[in-house]
Design an enzyme around this catalytic site. Structure first.
Site, PDB file in Angstrom:
ATOM      1  CG  ASP A   1      33.491  37.154  34.698  1.00  0.00           C
ATOM      2  OD1 ASP A   1      34.105  37.465  33.661  1.00  0.00           O
ATOM      3  OD2 ASP A   1      33.183  37.973  35.580  1.00  0.00           O
TER       4      ASP A   1
ATOM      5  CG  ASP B   1      36.877  41.661  33.158  1.00  0.00           C
ATOM      6  OD1 ASP B   1      36.530  41.937  34.322  1.00  0.00           O
ATOM      7  OD2 ASP B   1      36.673  40.549  32.619  1.00  0.00           O
TER       8      ASP B   1
HETATM    9  C1  DX5 Z   1      37.913  37.883  36.465  1.00  0.00           C
HETATM   10  C2  DX5 Z   1      36.675  38.256  35.738  1.00  0.00           C
HETATM   11  C3  DX5 Z   1      36.178  39.596  36.054  1.00  0.00           C
HETATM   12  C4  DX5 Z   1      35.838  39.849  37.492  1.00  0.00           C
HETATM   13  C5  DX5 Z   1      35.776  41.323  37.733  1.00  0.00           C
HETATM   14  O1  DX5 Z   1      38.349  36.648  36.029  1.00  0.00           O
HETATM   15  O2  DX5 Z   1      36.870  38.215  34.335  1.00  0.00           O
HETATM   16  O3  DX5 Z   1      35.060  39.946  35.223  1.00  0.00           O
HETATM   17  O4  DX5 Z   1      34.629  39.259  37.893  1.00  0.00           O
HETATM   18  O5  DX5 Z   1      35.547  41.556  39.069  1.00  0.00           O
HETATM   19  P1  DX5 Z   1      36.167  42.809  39.805  1.00  0.00           P
HETATM   20  O6  DX5 Z   1      35.589  44.023  39.176  1.00  0.00           O
HETATM   21  O7  DX5 Z   1      35.757  42.607  41.231  1.00  0.00           O
HETATM   22  O8  DX5 Z   1      37.682  42.761  39.627  1.00  0.00           O
HETATM   23 ZN    ZN Z   2      35.251  39.012  33.002  1.00  0.00          ZN
END
Ligand code: DX5
Ligand code: ZN
Length: 228
Positions: free
Chosen positions: A36, A179
């Site tokens: 990310d 996501d």
């Molecule tokens: C948020 C990111 C995600 C995040 C997902 O901006 O794009 O990929 O890291 O993390 P979780 O699964 O903890 O929501």
């Molecule tokens: Zn992401």
């Protein structure tokens, strides 16, 4: 049917020890690593850039799925390709059809794959619906971009379902990547609506045994698939 793929998001791990985040994903049998990239403009956080991706690239051959949450992706696409990204995903909110086409040419000329991401409140734009055959993946975000550890926004489900149906009608092989807030407890909600690539940060890296958590998520997702 498109295979279930597990994509751990390293944002949920200790950012001072990202090499270990890669090791965990390899040991757990993840299919790809979700990276990310956030610039503090497009979303309210700043994470890491191409230098970090390049450093992690030396650790494994795992597919690198780079999610660019940045305002001017055109200025950085090349750098993330050089750094070793396998899939480069851009946000629809900062693009239009011709802008996407230019990035598509750039990414494909390097033999890499391209994805498009949409925030929870963004509908699939018409220009993107016309270009589904060019996409390797669409990231349907189920949290607002910025941070790991948020809860899945169930208000996104009707949109996800509509996208799943559209892809089925068109017969495109594009992955539907979910996501935000994915957990073993809710993974069936997105798999039954067509999601097949499951990004998971906290649901893996915040668990006591993150290596095992990858397997648990896969098992739940496969079970949800079998029940369809
Ligand atoms: C948020 C990111 C995600 C995040 C997902 O901006 O794009 O990929 O890291 O993390 P979780 O699964 O903890 O929501
Ligand atoms: Zn992401």
């Amino acid at each position: 049917m498109k295979p279930i793929r597990i994509a751990p998001s390293i944002l949920a791990w200790d950012l001072g020890d990202l090499g270990e985040a890669v090791n965990i994903s390899v040991k757990g049998g993840a299919d790809q690593l979700h990276l990310d990239v956030i610039d503090g403009h497009f979303a309210p956080n700043i994470t890491f850039g191409p230098g970090t991706v390049k450093a992690l690239r030396k650790r494994s051959d795992l597919r690198f799925d780079t999610h660019l949450m940045i305002d001017r992706p055109q200025a950085y696409a090349e750098k993330f390709l050089d750094a070793g990204s396998d899939i480069l995903t851009f946000h629809a909110e900062v693009l239009d059809g011709p802008g996407f086409d230019e990035l598509h040419r750039k990414v494909r000329s390097r033999g890499k794959e391209i994805g498009l991401a949409i925030k929870p409140e963004t509908p699939l734009p018409g220009w993107a619906a016309d270009r589904l055959d060019k996409l390797s993946t669409i990231i349907v975000m189920t949290v607002n971009p910025g941070f790991s550890g948020q809860s899945m926004d169930m208000a996104v489900m009707p949109k996800l379902e509509a996208i799943g149906e559209l892809f089925e009608e068109r017969g495109v092989a594009t992955d539907i990547e979910i996501d935000g807030g994915v957990e073993p407890e809710n993974v069936h909600e997105v798999v039954k609506r067509g999601g097949n690539v499951l990004v998971d940060g906290a649901g893996i890296y915040a668990k006591k045994d993150p290596v095992a958590a990858i397997g648990v998520l896969r098992e739940k997702a496969e079970r949800a698939r079998a029940e369809q």
